[in-house]
Design a protein around this motif. Structure first.
Motif, PDB file in Angstrom:
ATOM      1  N   GLY A  33       0.750  -1.266  -0.117  1.00 44.00           N
ATOM      2  CA  GLY A  33      -0.166   0.208   0.077  1.00 44.00           C
ATOM      3  C   GLY A  33       0.887   1.350   0.082  1.00 44.00           C
ATOM      4  O   GLY A  33       0.329   2.215  -0.854  1.00 44.00           O
ATOM      5  N   SER A  40      -0.750   8.085  -6.123  1.00 45.41           N
ATOM      6  CA  SER A  40      -1.847   9.004  -5.862  1.00 45.41           C
ATOM      7  C   SER A  40      -1.222  10.540  -5.694  1.00 45.41           C
ATOM      8  O   SER A  40      -1.999  11.433  -5.655  1.00 45.41           O
ATOM      9  CB  SER A  40      -2.593   8.639  -4.458  1.00 45.41           C
ATOM     10  N   ASP A  77     -16.431   3.708  -8.584  1.00 48.85           N
ATOM     11  CA  ASP A  77     -16.227   3.697  -7.286  1.00 48.85           C
ATOM     12  C   ASP A  77     -16.723   2.376  -6.286  1.00 48.85           C
ATOM     13  O   ASP A  77     -17.915   2.154  -6.410  1.00 48.85           O
ATOM     14  CB  ASP A  77     -16.751   4.939  -6.615  1.00 48.85           C
ATOM     15  N   ASP A  79     -16.941   1.767  -3.210  1.00 49.14           N
ATOM     16  CA  ASP A  79     -17.951   2.286  -2.150  1.00 49.14           C
ATOM     17  C   ASP A  79     -19.255   2.488  -2.463  1.00 49.14           C
ATOM     18  O   ASP A  79     -20.359   1.990  -1.821  1.00 49.14           O
ATOM     19  CB  ASP A  79     -17.297   3.263  -1.373  1.00 49.14           C
ATOM     20  N   CYS A 103     -17.082   0.901   4.560  1.00 48.07           N
ATOM     21  CA  CYS A 103     -16.239   0.998   3.682  1.00 48.07           C
ATOM     22  C   CYS A 103     -15.364   2.131   3.584  1.00 48.07           C
ATOM     23  O   CYS A 103     -14.075   2.112   3.050  1.00 48.07           O
ATOM     24  CB  CYS A 103     -16.995   0.901   2.241  1.00 48.07           C
ATOM     25  N   ARG A 104     -15.879   3.277   4.137  1.00 48.33           N
ATOM     26  CA  ARG A 104     -15.159   4.389   4.474  1.00 48.33           C
ATOM     27  C   ARG A 104     -13.922   4.309   5.367  1.00 48.33           C
ATOM     28  O   ARG A 104     -12.980   4.535   5.347  1.00 48.33           O
ATOM     29  CB  ARG A 104     -16.015   5.649   4.709  1.00 48.33           C
ATOM     30  N   ARG A 107     -11.091   1.992   3.915  1.00 45.38           N
ATOM     31  CA  ARG A 107     -10.365   2.651   2.917  1.00 45.38           C
ATOM     32  C   ARG A 107      -9.520   3.547   3.584  1.00 45.38           C
ATOM     33  O   ARG A 107      -8.267   3.600   3.284  1.00 45.38           O
ATOM     34  CB  ARG A 107     -11.336   3.518   1.934  1.00 45.38           C
ATOM     35  N   LYS A 110      -6.641   1.742   5.374  1.00 40.73           N
ATOM     36  CA  LYS A 110      -5.710   1.393   4.434  1.00 40.73           C
ATOM     37  C   LYS A 110      -4.526   2.463   4.043  1.00 40.73           C
ATOM     38  O   LYS A 110      -3.584   2.382   3.974  1.00 40.73           O
ATOM     39  CB  LYS A 110      -6.450   0.616   3.234  1.00 40.73           C
ATOM     40  N   GLN A 111      -5.291   3.547   3.870  1.00 39.74           N
ATOM     41  CA  GLN A 111      -4.391   4.738   3.672  1.00 39.74           C
ATOM     42  C   GLN A 111      -3.739   5.083   4.664  1.00 39.74           C
ATOM     43  O   GLN A 111      -2.529   5.628   4.416  1.00 39.74           O
ATOM     44  CB  GLN A 111      -5.433   5.727   3.030  1.00 39.74           C
ATOM     45  N   THR A 183      -5.527  11.749   2.650  1.00 37.63           N
ATOM     46  CA  THR A 183      -6.293  11.062   3.363  1.00 37.63           C
ATOM     47  C   THR A 183      -7.654  11.567   4.155  1.00 37.63           C
ATOM     48  O   THR A 183      -8.495  11.477   4.241  1.00 37.63           O
ATOM     49  CB  THR A 183      -5.707  10.104   4.231  1.00 37.63           C
ATOM     50  N   GLU A 186      -9.902  13.243   1.671  1.00 37.69           N
ATOM     51  CA  GLU A 186     -10.781  11.882   1.206  1.00 37.69           C
ATOM     52  C   GLU A 186     -11.811  11.672   2.292  1.00 37.69           C
ATOM     53  O   GLU A 186     -13.134  11.270   1.726  1.00 37.69           O
ATOM     54  CB  GLU A 186     -10.052  10.876   0.457  1.00 37.69           C
ATOM     55  N   ARG A 190     -15.687  11.686   1.219  1.00 37.74           N
ATOM     56  CA  ARG A 190     -16.528  10.781   1.282  1.00 37.74           C
ATOM     57  C   ARG A 190     -17.773  10.624   2.346  1.00 37.74           C
ATOM     58  O   ARG A 190     -18.764   9.790   2.103  1.00 37.74           O
ATOM     59  CB  ARG A 190     -15.680   9.482   1.594  1.00 37.74           C
TER      60      ARG A 190
END
Length: 221
Positions: A33, A40, A77, A79, A103-104, A107, A110-111, A183, A186, A190
């Motif tokens: 990752g 990105s 997307d 999500d 999902c948010r 994500r 992970k970031q 991050t 985003e 989201r």
């Protein structure tokens, strides 16, 4: 011009030591990752506006052709796709809200894992530079009787500290800071998706339930 500042031994000690330390303290998933997150940095920051427009368009499709028509829609997307799939399956507003929140969070976690890898590299690099400096000093003191070897050992000692500082402050730390900022942006963007998707689920749930009841009656008959 850069020749005096390049020493293969010092580079191997600092860069190699930093990479080994990061690999030992990080899972393979987070390492992948962290490497993938570099891509990105050259892309535009996440903006939820196009997805909000798509959700509005999906709402118009559902009103005209029924919620089942959403099953044929192409949603890039993941999500939003997961939430729409749940709506098609008859999920209510609370279920859709839970799905989009999960999902948010997944994500963002992970970031943040990628951010931690680069932050850890920024923390480790100066220590590896200090280790390289100590190795160079030891080599220098053990060769005091050979003046021709003292210069090379001293170069390792000084350049190792320099390389550690450069890796930490000009590479790893700036990357970690930029990834953390993206991050955070985003994550905020989201949150804008949840309301419209929940509203779509609330509007379509009665129609989905009615279709399910009709299907059940037909199967019984």
């Amino acid at each position: 011009m850069l020749g005096p500042f390049l020493d293969p031994t010092a580079i191997a000690l600092v860069v190699g030591g930093t990479l080994i330390a990061v690999v030992l303290r990080t899972s393979l998933r987070d390492l992948a990752g962290a490497a993938g997150a570099l891509g990105s940095l050259v892309r535009r920051r996440f903006d939820a506006t196009p997805l909000l427009d798509q959700i509005a368009a999906l709402g118009r499709i559902a009103r005209r052709h029924g919620v089942m028509a959403l099953d044929r829609s192409v949603i890039a997307d993941p999500d939003v796709a997961a939430a729409v799939a749940a709506i098609v399956d008859g999920a209510g507003p609370d279920e859709v809200a839970t799905i989009i929140q999960h999902c948010r969070r997944a994500r963002i976690e992970k970031q943040l894992g990628a951010v931690e890898v680069w932050t850890g590299m920024a923390d480790v690099a100066p220590a590896m530079g200090m280790i390289g400096t100590l190795i160079g000093l030891v080599a220098m003191f053990t060769r005091m009787t050979d003046p021709s070897a003292i210069g090379a050992a001293m170069a390792i000692a000084l350049l190792a500290t320099l390389y550690g500082a450069i890796i930490a402050n000009l590479v790893a730390a700036p990357i970690a800071t930029r990834l953390k900022r993206r991050t955070r942006i985003e994550a905020f963007e989201r949150t804008r998706l949840e309301g419209p998707l929940v509203a779509l689920a609330a509007r379509e749930r009665p129609r989905t339930a009615a279709l399910t009841n009709v299907a059940d009656l037909v199967s019984v008959a």
